[in-house]
Design a protein around this motif. Structure first.
Motif, PDB file in Angstrom:
ATOM      1  N   VAL A 569       0.845  -1.188   0.000  1.00 34.12           N
ATOM      2  CA  VAL A 569       0.000   0.000   0.000  1.00 34.12           C
ATOM      3  C   VAL A 569       0.884   1.242   0.000  1.00 34.12           C
ATOM      4  O   VAL A 569       1.918   1.286   0.682  1.00 34.12           O
ATOM      5  CB  VAL A 569      -0.929   0.031   1.241  1.00 34.12           C
ATOM      6  N   ALA A 570       0.478   2.265  -0.776  1.00 34.33           N
ATOM      7  CA  ALA A 570       1.157   3.568  -0.764  1.00 34.33           C
ATOM      8  C   ALA A 570       0.202   4.612  -0.196  1.00 34.33           C
ATOM      9  O   ALA A 570      -0.999   4.593  -0.488  1.00 34.33           O
ATOM     10  CB  ALA A 570       1.592   3.962  -2.170  1.00 34.33           C
ATOM     11  N   VAL A 571       0.735   5.510   0.625  1.00 36.35           N
ATOM     12  CA  VAL A 571      -0.065   6.589   1.216  1.00 36.35           C
ATOM     13  C   VAL A 571       0.537   7.931   0.794  1.00 36.35           C
ATOM     14  O   VAL A 571       1.746   8.155   0.955  1.00 36.35           O
ATOM     15  CB  VAL A 571      -0.095   6.484   2.755  1.00 36.35           C
ATOM     16  N   HIS A 572      -0.318   8.804   0.257  1.00 37.39           N
ATOM     17  CA  HIS A 572       0.099  10.152  -0.140  1.00 37.39           C
ATOM     18  C   HIS A 572      -0.576  11.149   0.806  1.00 37.39           C
ATOM     19  O   HIS A 572      -1.804  11.308   0.766  1.00 37.39           O
ATOM     20  CB  HIS A 572      -0.319  10.446  -1.580  1.00 37.39           C
ATOM     21  N   LEU A 573       0.193  11.782   1.659  1.00 35.78           N
ATOM     22  CA  LEU A 573      -0.338  12.827   2.533  1.00 35.78           C
ATOM     23  C   LEU A 573      -0.411  14.113   1.718  1.00 35.78           C
ATOM     24  O   LEU A 573       0.624  14.672   1.326  1.00 35.78           O
ATOM     25  CB  LEU A 573       0.569  13.014   3.752  1.00 35.78           C
ATOM     26  N   VAL A 574      -1.636  14.609   1.428  1.00 34.77           N
ATOM     27  CA  VAL A 574      -1.786  15.738   0.500  1.00 34.77           C
ATOM     28  C   VAL A 574      -2.190  17.043   1.189  1.00 34.77           C
ATOM     29  O   VAL A 574      -1.969  18.128   0.645  1.00 34.77           O
ATOM     30  CB  VAL A 574      -2.814  15.395  -0.607  1.00 34.77           C
ATOM     31  N   ASP A 575      -2.780  16.959   2.390  1.00 35.65           N
ATOM     32  CA  ASP A 575      -3.231  18.191   3.046  1.00 35.65           C
ATOM     33  C   ASP A 575      -3.504  17.906   4.519  1.00 35.65           C
ATOM     34  O   ASP A 575      -3.405  16.765   4.978  1.00 35.65           O
ATOM     35  CB  ASP A 575      -4.494  18.720   2.366  1.00 35.65           C
ATOM     36  N   GLY A 576      -3.891  18.943   5.245  1.00 35.17           N
ATOM     37  CA  GLY A 576      -4.197  18.809   6.659  1.00 35.17           C
ATOM     38  C   GLY A 576      -4.168  20.164   7.324  1.00 35.17           C
ATOM     39  O   GLY A 576      -4.056  21.208   6.668  1.00 35.17           O
ATOM     40  N   SER A 577      -4.251  20.170   8.625  1.00 37.85           N
ATOM     41  CA  SER A 577      -4.161  21.423   9.369  1.00 37.85           C
ATOM     42  C   SER A 577      -3.752  21.116  10.800  1.00 37.85           C
ATOM     43  O   SER A 577      -3.793  19.963  11.237  1.00 37.85           O
ATOM     44  CB  SER A 577      -5.500  22.174   9.340  1.00 37.85           C
ATOM     45  N   SER A 578      -3.365  22.165  11.526  1.00 38.28           N
ATOM     46  CA  SER A 578      -2.906  21.985  12.905  1.00 38.28           C
ATOM     47  C   SER A 578      -3.391  23.142  13.768  1.00 38.28           C
ATOM     48  O   SER A 578      -3.919  24.141  13.262  1.00 38.28           O
ATOM     49  CB  SER A 578      -1.374  21.913  12.947  1.00 38.28           C
ATOM     50  N   HIS A 579      -3.195  23.009  15.065  1.00 36.36           N
ATOM     51  CA  HIS A 579      -3.587  24.038  16.039  1.00 36.36           C
ATOM     52  C   HIS A 579      -2.348  24.433  16.819  1.00 36.36           C
ATOM     53  O   HIS A 579      -1.543  23.575  17.210  1.00 36.36           O
ATOM     54  CB  HIS A 579      -4.667  23.476  16.968  1.00 36.36           C
ATOM     55  N   GLU A 580      -2.198  25.733  17.042  1.00 31.43           N
ATOM     56  CA  GLU A 580      -0.982  26.231  17.703  1.00 31.43           C
ATOM     57  C   GLU A 580      -0.751  25.596  19.059  1.00 31.43           C
ATOM     58  O   GLU A 580       0.374  25.304  19.443  1.00 31.43           O
ATOM     59  CB  GLU A 580      -1.064  27.757  17.880  1.00 31.43           C
ATOM     60  N   VAL A 581      -1.832  25.367  19.815  1.00 35.57           N
ATOM     61  CA  VAL A 581      -1.702  24.869  21.184  1.00 35.57           C
ATOM     62  C   VAL A 581      -1.988  23.375  21.283  1.00 35.57           C
ATOM     63  O   VAL A 581      -1.250  22.616  21.920  1.00 35.57           O
ATOM     64  CB  VAL A 581      -2.656  25.637  22.134  1.00 35.57           C
ATOM     65  N   ASP A 582      -3.057  22.914  20.642  1.00 36.00           N
ATOM     66  CA  ASP A 582      -3.543  21.555  20.868  1.00 36.00           C
ATOM     67  C   ASP A 582      -2.894  20.484  19.990  1.00 36.00           C
ATOM     68  O   ASP A 582      -3.108  19.291  20.223  1.00 36.00           O
ATOM     69  CB  ASP A 582      -5.064  21.499  20.653  1.00 36.00           C
TER      70      ASP A 582
END
Length: 707
Positions: A569-582
């Motif tokens: 299996v191949a996985v392509h991480l294409v996007d996402g987001s994060s939180h400064e604190v959490d």
């Protein structure tokens, strides 16, 4: 295991060293051939046999009891002023790791074939292993004294099934249908071996008149084959000029080293005939370390490709190819020195582990006997004590000039059993023993299942695991409880899928936040796992990318479809987001784990099972029943052909491993005890949908009950 001071440490030029292994299908006579080699070279003074458990190289109790080779054994002997470092390898498929790691460090091989059985299933497996590592090979057709032995048929099988060019350099010689010796096509003589001294002496005579026609035809074929590989010889051949024996040997040697031909000899180890000519073939046709191109590796810091010449003046480099735990010596590391030399008391750098270690002792091995050495030189194979952090496949070198040699790849285990101590007091002792055994054998793995509170051990077959259990009893004084064998299934996907997943938790204090978007796609069989970071603009902070990959890998250990490891299996991480604190590594790892499981189930998952190539030999009167037994086990027949004797047939088939449990008893009943079979793991294939549904439901039910 005993220790002695080496009493025959001759100063031999690198050109006069041969590092060879003997490889074959089980029961082709490897150990018997090795015993004769040691006897005729003076390394032993008594000819051991497999049947009575006295073979020098089969020193383990289980080897002597079962009459098979389980672990590769190394020794050193001398022939015609050449040092021959010899490794006798197992023929049983369950111990194929011993062949794999031996061929990785050897320069040449002797492939044995039974004069009756010819090219058998494991013959092909070990031949492909030799090809994988580019090991030049000569062939020896053994058991020419047996009824049904056919040298020409075996030659044809070698050519057809192994896709190579065998070139006979001797012919079998019979008188009144009894195998009495060989005809040497190069020396143009008949060789008769004396029975009084177990074939140690022999006499030469002119080729018998009745054999002249066949002899001239075969010698002409030999000269033609050698000439095709040597331009100068080809001109002589075309001009019908005399070609000397030395010229022929030189041309055959060059052709052997380049893989163009396979010089083929024959004899009978049991009847003590033909072994001396085989030893001549080892010296004449197989390479010395000096004949090989420089060993290749990479710089540790830059991964730039570099080379080491086979010279004692070059910087030291060696490959650890085997680990053995001895009750008296401790952990012994078998290694092959490719360049430079290794001295007792010196410090070496383990480039694989990044650790500096001191060599406590060096030894030259003769099966289970150790002979002390002060130095291991370039081209030699020996064992070292003191390298506690070294494992199979590690590179040892000089710290100020490090190199990382190509390591070894081993097949994944295909069968598992649960194992547990009989008392709490034995728990730690059992885990220590299993750890030592897994250090020795890369195809034996140990894992702990938290849900079932079981230790699960996995190996290459039932015999492999039986031997492990016996070793626990004999070497570690343990008698563990053992579960039924289980097939090691795998799971994968058949379609691409995409997932957009957020992991959000509020626990009163600091929360958890992670968001990933990735696509998964199926890879080809055997391609494993690939991870690609294709995010832009820091959508997922760089520090959290490794945590995303770890979460995916952890999810793959027990897939969501059938609770089996995920592969291809191949996985392509294409996007996402994060939180400064959490946001944190822990949050992104958990997020990726759950996201992968969701995406995997969207990708039309598929269950995979190990499939084996099975070779069944039985009288042709049972061929219908044998075929039916294969079909009833979801197998498919690949070929049916004569097995060398008029009343025997050889059936080759592909059968799921899970359907082969208990087949030995079934075949015995089916053929009145006259049938036999061998099998080896070939590849993973998809389980038919109906069977897959049943297996998945069973595994899910097991998991539900455990909860």
């Amino acid at each position: 295991m005993s220790t002695a001071t080496v009493d025959d440490e001759r100063d031999v030029a690198l050109q006069n060293v041969r590092n060879i292994g003997i490889i074959s299908h089980i029961d082709a006579g490897k150990t018997s051939v090795t015993e004769r080699m040691l006897y005729y070279t003076g390394r032993t003074h008594r000819m051991g046999t497999v049947d009575d458990g006295s073979a020098t190289m089969d020193w383990m109790d289980q080897e002597q009891e079962r009459g098979i080779t389980i672990t590769s054994a190394a020794t050193t002997t001398y022939w015609r002023d050449h040092r021959v470092n010899l490794i006798d390898t197992p023929g049983h498929v369950d111990f194929t790791v011993e062949v794999e790691r031996s061929l990785r460090v050897l320069d040449g091989a002797v492939a044995l074939f039974c004069g009756v059985g010819g090219v058998e299933s494991q013959s092909e497996v070990v031949w492909r292993q030799a090809e994988k590592y580019g090991v030049p090979t000569i062939a020896f057709v053994n058991k020419m004294d047996r009824a049904g032995a056919d040298f020409d048929r075996v030659i044809d099988e070698i050519a057809e099934r192994l896709d190579t060019r065998p070139v006979p350099v001797v012919l079998p010689l019979y008188e009144d249908e009894e195998f009495v010796g060989i005809i040497d096509l190069l020396e143009e003589k008949a060789i008769y071996y004396e029975d009084e001294d177990l074939g140690a002496t022999y006499h030469e005579e002119p080729v018998p008149e009745r054999e002249q026609e066949e002899f001239k035809k075969r010698r002409d074929e030999l000269v033609q084959a050698a000439s095709e590989c040597d331009e100068g010889l080809f001109e002589k051949y075309c001009m019908d000029e005399h070609i000397s024996t030395d010229e022929l040997k030189r041309a055959l040697r060059e052709a052997t080293l380049s893989g163009k031909v396979v010089p083929t000899l024959c004899g009978s180890a049991l009847k003590n005939k033909g072994i001396q000519r085989l030893m001549d073939g080892v010296v004449d046709y197989l390479p010395a370390p000096a004949d090989l191109p420089p060993v290749k590796g990479k710089r540790v810091e830059t991964e730039e490709e570099i080379e080491r010449p086979h010279s004692k003046d070059a910087p030291f480099s060696a490959l650890a190819f085997k680990v053995v735990t001895d009750q008296h010596a401790g952990k012994m590391i078998y290694l092959r020195v490719y360049s430079g030399q290794l001295e007792v008391g010196s410090y070496v750098y383990n480039a694989t582990q990044g650790k500096r270690q001191r060599v406590g002792r060096l030894m030259q091995m003769h099966a289970d006997h150790r002979e002390k050495r002060e130095v291991l030189n370039c081209g030699e194979i020996g064992a070292a004590v003191g390298l506690s952090d070294t494992v199979t496949g590690d590179t040892l070198c000089e710290e100020d000039d490090p190199i990382l040699l190509e390591t070894m790849e081993f097949p994944a285990p295909v069968i598992s059993i649960s194992i547990s101590p009989r008392s709490r007091e034995e728990q730690e002792k059992l885990m220590t023993a299993l750890s030592r055994l897994s250090d020795e054998d890369p195809t034996f793995s140990v894992a702990y299942n938290r849900e079932t509170d079981e230790t699960v051990v996995s190996g290459m077959g039932q015999l492999h695991l039986q031997v492990i259990i016996e070793r626990l009893k004999r070497e570690f004084n343990l008698d563990p409880q053992v579960g039924e064998p289980k097939v090691a299934y795998r799971e994968t996907i058949t379609e691409e899928a995409e997932v957009d997943y957020k992991h959000v938790k509020q626990t009163g204090g600091a929360g958890q936040y992670a968001h990933v978007v990735f696509e998964i796609e199926p890879l080809g069989p055997g391609e494993g796992f690939e991870f690609f970071d294709e995010t832009k603009g820091g959508a997922v902070p760089r520090d959290y990318i490794p945590a995303v990959e770890r979460g995916i890998v952890e999810a793959m250990e027990e897939g969501p479809f059938a609770h089996s490891p995920v592969v291809d299996v191949a996985v392509h991480l294409v996007d996402g987001s994060s939180h400064e604190v959490d946001s944190s590594e822990m949050a992104f790892k958990a997020c990726a784990n759950k996201a992968f499981r969701g995406a995997f189930m969207k990708g039309k998952p598929q269950l995979l099972e190990p499939v084996c190539e099975v070779e069944i030999t039985a009288p042709d009167e049972f061929s219908g029943g044998v075929s039916s037994s294969i079909y009833s086990r979801r197998g498919r027949i690949v070929s049916v052909e004569p097995a060398g004797q008029s009343n025997l047939q050889k059936v080759r088939a592909m059968v799921p491993l899970g359907e082969m449990f208990g087949y030995a008893t079934a075949l015995r009943n089916l053929t009145g005890g006259r049938g036999q079979f061998d099998m080896h793991f070939e590849r993973y294939e998809a389980v038919p949908e109906e069977e897959a549904e049943e297996i998945v439901q069973e595994r899910r039910e097991e998991k539900r009950k455990r909860r």
